[in-house]
Every structure is written in C-alpha cells, then in structure tokens.
Scaffold this motif. Structure first.
Motif, mmCIF file in Angstrom:
data_model
loop_
_atom_site.group_PDB
_atom_site.id
_atom_site.type_symbol
_atom_site.label_atom_id
_atom_site.label_comp_id
_atom_site.label_asym_id
_atom_site.label_seq_id
_atom_site.Cartn_x
_atom_site.Cartn_y
_atom_site.Cartn_z
ATOM 1 N N VAL A 212 51.574 46.089 24.289
ATOM 2 C CA VAL A 212 53.009 46.370 24.158
ATOM 3 C C VAL A 212 53.476 47.272 25.291
ATOM 4 O O VAL A 212 54.548 47.072 25.877
ATOM 5 N N GLU A 213 52.670 48.272 25.621
ATOM 6 C CA GLU A 213 53.025 49.158 26.737
ATOM 7 C C GLU A 213 53.069 48.378 28.046
ATOM 8 O O GLU A 213 53.992 48.551 28.849
ATOM 9 N N ILE A 214 52.075 47.517 28.259
ATOM 10 C CA ILE A 214 52.039 46.714 29.484
ATOM 11 C C ILE A 214 53.317 45.888 29.588
ATOM 12 O O ILE A 214 53.951 45.802 30.641
ATOM 13 N N ASN A 215 53.706 45.275 28.490
ATOM 14 C CA ASN A 215 54.884 44.416 28.487
ATOM 15 C C ASN A 215 56.176 45.212 28.628
ATOM 16 O O ASN A 215 57.019 44.917 29.488
ATOM 17 N N ASN A 216 56.334 46.230 27.804
ATOM 18 C CA ASN A 216 57.611 46.953 27.780
ATOM 19 C C ASN A 216 57.848 47.781 29.033
ATOM 20 O O ASN A 216 59.007 48.074 29.374
ATOM 21 N N ARG A 217 56.771 48.163 29.727
ATOM 22 C CA ARG A 217 56.941 48.901 30.980
ATOM 23 C C ARG A 217 56.908 47.961 32.189
ATOM 24 O O ARG A 217 56.959 48.421 33.323
ATOM 25 N N ASN A 218 56.794 46.666 31.939
ATOM 26 C CA ASN A 218 56.764 45.678 33.025
ATOM 27 C C ASN A 218 55.663 45.973 34.043
ATOM 28 O O ASN A 218 55.875 45.874 35.260
ATOM 29 N N LEU A 219 54.484 46.315 33.536
ATOM 30 C CA LEU A 219 53.363 46.618 34.414
ATOM 31 C C LEU A 219 52.618 45.336 34.796
ATOM 32 O O LEU A 219 52.605 44.362 34.042
ATOM 33 N N GLN A 220 52.009 45.358 35.976
ATOM 34 C CA GLN A 220 51.161 44.255 36.413
ATOM 35 C C GLN A 220 49.738 44.769 36.580
ATOM 36 O O GLN A 220 49.510 45.751 37.290
ATOM 37 N N LEU A 221 48.781 44.106 35.927
ATOM 38 C CA LEU A 221 47.364 44.421 36.079
ATOM 39 C C LEU A 221 46.712 43.292 36.861
ATOM 40 O O LEU A 221 46.771 42.125 36.447
ATOM 41 N N LEU A 222 46.115 43.631 37.991
ATOM 42 C CA LEU A 222 45.602 42.616 38.914
ATOM 43 C C LEU A 222 44.122 42.851 39.192
ATOM 44 O O LEU A 222 43.733 43.929 39.657
ATOM 45 N N GLY A 223 43.310 41.856 38.903
ATOM 46 C CA GLY A 223 41.903 41.932 39.283
ATOM 47 C C GLY A 223 41.733 41.554 40.740
ATOM 48 O O GLY A 223 42.438 40.696 41.269
ATOM 49 N N SER A 224 40.787 42.214 41.413
ATOM 50 C CA SER A 224 40.571 41.948 42.841
ATOM 51 C C SER A 224 39.076 42.009 43.119
ATOM 52 O O SER A 224 38.519 43.076 43.375
ATOM 53 N N PHE A 225 38.430 40.847 43.052
ATOM 54 C CA PHE A 225 36.980 40.803 43.227
ATOM 55 C C PHE A 225 36.613 39.899 44.392
ATOM 56 O O PHE A 225 37.105 38.777 44.493
ATOM 57 N N SER A 226 35.738 40.394 45.253
ATOM 58 C CA SER A 226 35.208 39.656 46.391
ATOM 59 C C SER A 226 36.296 39.405 47.440
ATOM 60 O O SER A 226 37.450 39.810 47.294
ATOM 61 N N THR A 227 35.896 38.764 48.528
ATOM 62 C CA THR A 227 36.801 38.576 49.655
ATOM 63 C C THR A 227 36.601 37.207 50.291
ATOM 64 O O THR A 227 35.527 36.612 50.202
ATOM 65 N N ARG A 228 37.640 36.725 50.941
ATOM 66 C CA ARG A 228 37.551 35.494 51.704
ATOM 67 C C ARG A 228 37.183 35.811 53.155
ATOM 68 O O ARG A 228 37.373 36.945 53.610
ATOM 69 N N PRO A 229 36.685 34.838 53.917
ATOM 70 C CA PRO A 229 36.332 35.097 55.316
ATOM 71 C C PRO A 229 37.473 35.700 56.120
ATOM 72 O O PRO A 229 37.247 36.581 56.958
ATOM 73 N N ALA A 230 38.711 35.263 55.891
ATOM 74 C CA ALA A 230 39.843 35.797 56.657
ATOM 75 C C ALA A 230 40.008 37.291 56.408
ATOM 76 O O ALA A 230 40.339 38.055 57.329
ATOM 77 N N GLN A 231 39.794 37.724 55.176
ATOM 78 C CA GLN A 231 39.937 39.140 54.863
ATOM 79 C C GLN A 231 38.769 39.944 55.433
ATOM 80 O O GLN A 231 38.927 41.105 55.827
ATOM 81 N N LYS A 232 37.608 39.314 55.503
ATOM 82 C CA LYS A 232 36.466 39.980 56.141
ATOM 83 C C LYS A 232 36.744 40.184 57.634
ATOM 84 O O LYS A 232 36.453 41.243 58.196
ATOM 85 N N THR B 49 36.895 44.580 51.056
ATOM 86 C CA THR B 49 37.256 44.713 49.640
ATOM 87 C C THR B 49 38.625 45.371 49.513
ATOM 88 O O THR B 49 39.463 44.965 48.697
ATOM 89 N N ALA B 50 38.863 46.391 50.330
ATOM 90 C CA ALA B 50 40.160 47.073 50.314
ATOM 91 C C ALA B 50 41.260 46.188 50.877
ATOM 92 O O ALA B 50 42.400 46.219 50.394
ATOM 93 N N VAL B 51 40.948 45.393 51.899
ATOM 94 C CA VAL B 51 41.935 44.439 52.430
ATOM 95 C C VAL B 51 42.404 43.515 51.306
ATOM 96 O O VAL B 51 43.606 43.270 51.130
ATOM 97 N N THR B 52 41.461 43.023 50.522
ATOM 98 C CA THR B 52 41.793 42.140 49.413
ATOM 99 C C THR B 52 42.661 42.859 48.382
ATOM 100 O O THR B 52 43.652 42.306 47.873
#
Length: 362
Positions: A293-313, A164-167
């Motif tokens: 507006v804060e997300i946009n004006n601060r150029n932030l990226q919000l990334l979901g990270s759920f589950s893993t692929r076999p390579a990451q396992k 999960t952390a690898v992903t």
C-alpha cells in the motif's frame, strides 16, 4: 602446450588449492591472455562464505581480470567494441559468458538470465577465470582493449563494480537537475555509482557508507555529502537526508550496500514518486516485510538491477579510463596478493581492511 596454474575452489568442503590446466592454444574466435591483475570482488567473499551456490565439483573463479594477449584464435581481429587487437595488447574481460542466442539474451536483452551460461568453469580446464596465470577466452567472453595510457590498476580498481553501477544508474532513468541521488554503500559498486551519479544532472549526490577512508574516496569521486553509517543511526541518517532535501527525501536511491537492513532504510529515504534501484542485494535468503500500500500510495518504483550487458561493461571501461589520471583511480588498489594467497586476498576485502584487493598471478 601452455600450462596455467589456477586457484581451485571446492564448495562442498570449502577448500582452495592450486591446480594446473593445460591449454592447447587459443580457441577459434577467442584468445589466450596472461593475467596481470585479477580483482577480488564481494561475490568472492560470498562464495567462500557459502552464500553463492557452487557446483559439486571444484571450479576456477575470479571474474575481474586484466592481462596481455599472448595468442589469438582464427578469425579474431577486434575486441567486442570493434577496436583492433593483437598479441601484446592489454585487455580486460568478463568471464561470466552468456550464449547471446536464447530468449533472455535476445528478446529480453538481459543476459543475466541466460540459461546457457558457462560460468563458473571446472578447475583444471581452460577457462577465462582471473585467479590463474593464463586465461583462455572463448568467442562468447566479452573483452575490451584497455585505452592507451590508462593504468591497469585503474581499470581493475572498481572491477565489476563499475559496470554494475552503470547498469544501476541506467535503471534509475533520466536524472534531472532537480533531483537528489542517495547511494547506499561505499564499496566498489557504491563508489562507482557515486561517480556516475555525479556525471548526471543530479542536483546533489549523497553517499552513505563506511569506513572513513572510503567516504573520502566518495568525496573525491563527486559526493556532495557523505554520511558515516558507523557513527549514525537510521533515524539520524533519515533526518540528514531530509534536511538536505527540504524535507522531501531522495528522488533516487541506489542500493549498493549488499546488506538486508539497507532495503528498509532505503525505502524510508525516498521522496514520494522516488525510484529505488537494488544492485547490491543478490545473495542469501533472508527477507524483510514490505507494505504494498505504501509503495502504491507514494508512487514508488522498485527496480531490480542484476548483471550487465557488454555495452555497459564497455562504458565502465571508458569511464574508468577517462577519469584514471584526474582522480588517480589506481590509488584505490590498496592490497596485493600472489596467486597462492587467494584466500587471504578475499578475507582482506571481506573484513573491510582493503579498499580494493588484487591478485597478481605471475
């Protein structure tokens, strides 16, 4: 015919009981493995608390397992990384199998959204679950041979937390030598993310969590600074992170806390242009306000990270094996319970009493 005792969970009435399943033999392209250790994950606690949707029928569960191959099916000669395997080899596997033939698996390359998953499986039937004596892995269950010399306790110590952390670290993108990484949460996912972040070019890694023994593990795994969430306020944690980053904040924040307040706090910890990776918040239905507006004006990226692929396992297995001796990762396992005491095992993790709990089915 092989008989396997399993721990059955019935969601509608919240009961656990031992049942038996008869296994005719290894499925084609699959195998039978005697479970030697099954890890307890935070997801198991969420399931028993009713925060993870369960079928109307009893199921067998436990999605972190290591064991020994007892029989192999037709056409099976290697693990999912191409390493030769046979009877007597030690393996680790991930029961939550995907079909690897649908749009999500093939086109999106995200098997977490597979619509044909076979997990969790009905109790009393052959399955790859960990909370049982003998697991039956069909051809779509990813498994890997444990590298020679790596203790099984080290492989199970971070369980699904390591892949999960690898992903999550992959989702954060390239981490440069000018960047600071903050990890929120000191459970198996957060501690794994700490080790993986330390392996990057990050200028510094800051771990926020509790209790003190887990923060000590964070230091062992590579955190340059630790902040105890039990003795600080959100404002104090923000001030500490800014003090450590010349007032800018963190370039990358990895959420591995699994608690809703971590989200709002994590956004505040970010520097302008920062990336926020959500990997611990996956259950429940509570919400928090968010300012686009804060997300946009601060150029932030919000990334979901759920589950893993076999390579990451597989990468998780190799990283754990690489550091098993140097960091004494087997020591992370603090509590052991027999199969009949799965509820107590899960409660030990949910309460925070254990750093890592395992079930010993045999």
């Amino acid at each position: 015919m092989i008989t396997s005792r399993q721990m059955s969970w019935n969601g509608p009435d919240s009961t656990l009981r031992l049942v038996e399943a008869e296994l005719a033999g290894p499925p084609p392209g699959g195998l039978l493995a005697r479970v030697t250790l099954a890890g307890v994950c935070g997801t198991d606690a969420h399931r028993l608390a009713g925060q993870v949707r369960s079928p109307a029928h009893p199921i067998v569960f436990g999605h972190e397992a290591v064991g020994v191959i007892e029989a192999v099916g037709a056409d099976l000669t290697s693990d999912w990384a191409g390493n030769p395997v046979g009877v007597g080899d030690r393996i680790t596997w991930f029961p939550n199998a995907s079909c690897y033939r649908c749009h999500a698996c093939v086109v999106l390359q995200n098997n977490s959204m597979c619509t044909n998953k076979t997990w969790p499986e009905p109790a009393g039937t052959a399955s790859a679950a960990g909370f049982q004596e003998v697991a039956s892995l069909h051809r779509n269950v990813a498994f890997f041979r444990i590298p020679d010399g790596a203790p099984e306790e080290a492989i199970i110590a971070f369980g699904c937390g390591m892949p999960t952390a690898v992903t999550a670290v992959d989702k954060a993108g390239i981490i440069t030598a000018t960047e600071t990484v903050v990890v929120q949460g000191s459970g198996p996912v957060g501690l794994s993310a700490t080790l993986l972040a330390r392996r990057t070019h990050a200028r510094q890694v800051i771990l926020i969590g509790a209790p003190a023994d887990r923060l000590e593990w964070g230091k062992r795994l590579g955190a340059d600074h630790v902040i105890d969430i039990g003795t600080t306020t959100p404002e104090e944690r923000l001030a500490q992170v800014r003090d450590l980053t010349a007032g800018r904040g963190a370039d990358v924040v990895i959420e591995a806390a699994g608690t809703l307040p971590a989200f709002s706090e994590g956004i505040r910890l970010l520097a302008n242009g920062g990336r926020y990776v959500i990997s611990g918040l996956y259950s429940g239905d509570k919400t928090v306000p968010i300012n686009p507006v804060e997300i946009n004006n601060r150029n932030l990226q919000l990334l979901g990270s759920f589950s893993t692929r076999p390579a990451q396992k597989y990468e998780g297995v190799l990283v754990t094996a690489q550091y098993a001796d140097e960091l004494q990762l087997a020591d992370f396992v603090s509590h052991r319970f027999p199969l009949a005491e799965v509820r107590s095992a899960i409660e030990s993790m949910a309460s925070g009493a254990a750093t890592k709990t395992v079930v010993v089915p045999s």
